[in-house]
Design a protein around this motif. Structure first.
Motif, PDB file in Angstrom:
ATOM      1  N   ILE A   9       1.752   0.971  -5.710  1.00 13.62           N
ATOM      2  CA  ILE A   9       0.657   1.529  -4.909  1.00 13.62           C
ATOM      3  C   ILE A   9       0.512   3.036  -5.123  1.00 13.62           C
ATOM      4  O   ILE A   9      -0.604   3.551  -5.180  1.00 13.62           O
ATOM      5  N   ALA A  10       1.624   3.747  -5.300  1.00 13.57           N
ATOM      6  CA  ALA A  10       1.551   5.188  -5.559  1.00 13.57           C
ATOM      7  C   ALA A  10       0.865   5.456  -6.900  1.00 13.57           C
ATOM      8  O   ALA A  10       0.069   6.395  -7.012  1.00 13.57           O
ATOM      9  N   ASP A  11       1.133   4.628  -7.890  1.00 15.76           N
ATOM     10  CA  ASP A  11       0.468   4.767  -9.187  1.00 15.76           C
ATOM     11  C   ASP A  11      -1.038   4.552  -9.050  1.00 15.76           C
ATOM     12  O   ASP A  11      -1.841   5.266  -9.654  1.00 15.76           O
ATOM     13  N   LEU A  12      -1.419   3.556  -8.258  1.00 15.22           N
ATOM     14  CA  LEU A  12      -2.844   3.280  -8.058  1.00 15.22           C
ATOM     15  C   LEU A  12      -3.532   4.449  -7.368  1.00 15.22           C
ATOM     16  O   LEU A  12      -4.616   4.862  -7.776  1.00 15.22           O
ATOM     17  N   PHE A  13      -2.915   4.985  -6.339  1.00 16.37           N
ATOM     18  CA  PHE A  13      -3.500   6.132  -5.644  1.00 16.37           C
ATOM     19  C   PHE A  13      -3.663   7.312  -6.600  1.00 16.37           C
ATOM     20  O   PHE A  13      -4.688   7.990  -6.586  1.00 16.37           O
ATOM     21  N   SER A  14      -2.681   7.531  -7.433  1.00 15.45           N
ATOM     22  CA  SER A  14      -2.770   8.596  -8.430  1.00 15.45           C
ATOM     23  C   SER A  14      -3.918   8.331  -9.396  1.00 15.45           C
ATOM     24  O   SER A  14      -4.706   9.227  -9.697  1.00 15.45           O
ATOM     25  N   ASN A  20      -0.664  10.656  -3.516  1.00 14.33           N
ATOM     26  CA  ASN A  20       0.077   9.411  -3.637  1.00 14.33           C
ATOM     27  C   ASN A  20       1.497   9.460  -3.056  1.00 14.33           C
ATOM     28  O   ASN A  20       2.320   8.619  -3.371  1.00 14.33           O
ATOM     29  N   ASP A  21       1.742  10.420  -2.181  1.00 15.07           N
ATOM     30  CA  ASP A  21       3.027  10.410  -1.487  1.00 15.07           C
ATOM     31  C   ASP A  21       2.944   9.389  -0.346  1.00 15.07           C
ATOM     32  O   ASP A  21       1.861   8.989   0.076  1.00 15.07           O
ATOM     33  N   SER A  24       0.715  10.181   2.736  1.00 16.07           N
ATOM     34  CA  SER A  24      -0.723  10.167   2.428  1.00 16.07           C
ATOM     35  C   SER A  24      -1.245   8.746   2.260  1.00 16.07           C
ATOM     36  O   SER A  24      -2.350   8.423   2.708  1.00 16.07           O
ATOM     37  N   ILE A  25      -0.457   7.906   1.628  1.00 12.78           N
ATOM     38  CA  ILE A  25      -0.850   6.502   1.457  1.00 12.78           C
ATOM     39  C   ILE A  25      -0.948   5.811   2.812  1.00 12.78           C
ATOM     40  O   ILE A  25      -1.932   5.120   3.099  1.00 12.78           O
ATOM     41  N   GLU A  26       0.054   6.009   3.650  1.00 12.54           N
ATOM     42  CA  GLU A  26       0.036   5.406   4.984  1.00 12.54           C
ATOM     43  C   GLU A  26      -1.165   5.886   5.793  1.00 12.54           C
ATOM     44  O   GLU A  26      -1.818   5.100   6.483  1.00 12.54           O
ATOM     45  N   LYS A  27      -1.470   7.173   5.707  1.00 13.45           N
ATOM     46  CA  LYS A  27      -2.616   7.730   6.428  1.00 13.45           C
ATOM     47  C   LYS A  27      -3.917   7.128   5.911  1.00 13.45           C
ATOM     48  O   LYS A  27      -4.791   6.749   6.692  1.00 13.45           O
ATOM     49  N   PHE A  28      -4.064   7.029   4.595  1.00 14.80           N
ATOM     50  CA  PHE A  28      -5.273   6.451   4.006  1.00 14.80           C
ATOM     51  C   PHE A  28      -5.464   5.019   4.499  1.00 14.80           C
ATOM     52  O   PHE A  28      -6.561   4.642   4.921  1.00 14.80           O
ATOM     53  N   ILE A  29      -4.414   4.230   4.451  1.00 10.88           N
ATOM     54  CA  ILE A  29      -4.502   2.834   4.871  1.00 10.88           C
ATOM     55  C   ILE A  29      -4.873   2.742   6.349  1.00 10.88           C
ATOM     56  O   ILE A  29      -5.716   1.931   6.734  1.00 10.88           O
ATOM     57  N   GLN A  50     -14.213   5.818  -8.630  1.00  7.62           N
ATOM     58  CA  GLN A  50     -13.148   4.980  -8.084  1.00  7.62           C
ATOM     59  C   GLN A  50     -13.609   3.526  -8.007  1.00  7.62           C
ATOM     60  O   GLN A  50     -12.886   2.608  -8.389  1.00  7.62           O
ATOM     61  N   ARG A  51     -14.823   3.328  -7.512  1.00  5.01           N
ATOM     62  CA  ARG A  51     -15.379   1.974  -7.376  1.00  5.01           C
ATOM     63  C   ARG A  51     -15.484   1.305  -8.742  1.00  5.01           C
ATOM     64  O   ARG A  51     -15.134   0.133  -8.906  1.00  5.01           O
ATOM     65  N   ALA A  52     -15.944   2.051  -9.737  1.00  3.08           N
ATOM     66  CA  ALA A  52     -16.088   1.494 -11.084  1.00  3.08           C
ATOM     67  C   ALA A  52     -14.724   1.067 -11.637  1.00  3.08           C
ATOM     68  O   ALA A  52     -14.602  -0.011 -12.236  1.00  3.08           O
ATOM     69  N   PHE A  53     -13.711   1.903 -11.440  1.00  2.00           N
ATOM     70  CA  PHE A  53     -12.367   1.562 -11.902  1.00  2.00           C
ATOM     71  C   PHE A  53     -11.877   0.285 -11.228  1.00  2.00           C
ATOM     72  O   PHE A  53     -11.414  -0.647 -11.891  1.00  2.00           O
TER      73      PHE A  53
END
Length: 81
Positions: A9-14, A20-21, A24-29, A50-53
């Protein structure tokens, strides 16, 4: 898959250009919950890039698909806070 990268998941956020720490991931979710009728790739908070990816990787069932599925589940799960 043999020889395929093992993304998390950190790789995806990056890859999406997001912090991607863990905090930050927890906050985004927590801040980007989706209702059951909303598809991950249609969420309004994504940029066009992002949507296209996400759409391309989802449709190709590419190496990112497992972690995209994980994010999809996290954003749709009402029990995750």
């Amino acid at each position: 898959m043999l020889g395929q990268p093992d993304y998390n998941i950190a790789d995806l956020f990056s890859q999406l250009g997001l912090a991607n720490d863990e905090a930050s991931i927890e906050k985004f979710i927590k801040e980007h919950k989706l209702d059951n009728s909303e598809r991950l790739i249609d969420a309004k908070f994504w940029t066009d890039k992002q949507r296209a990816f996400l759409r391309e990787e989802w449709e190709r069932d590419a190496v990112w698909i497992e972690v995209i599925d994980e994010l999809n589940a996290l954003l749709h799960d009402p029990d995750i806070s």
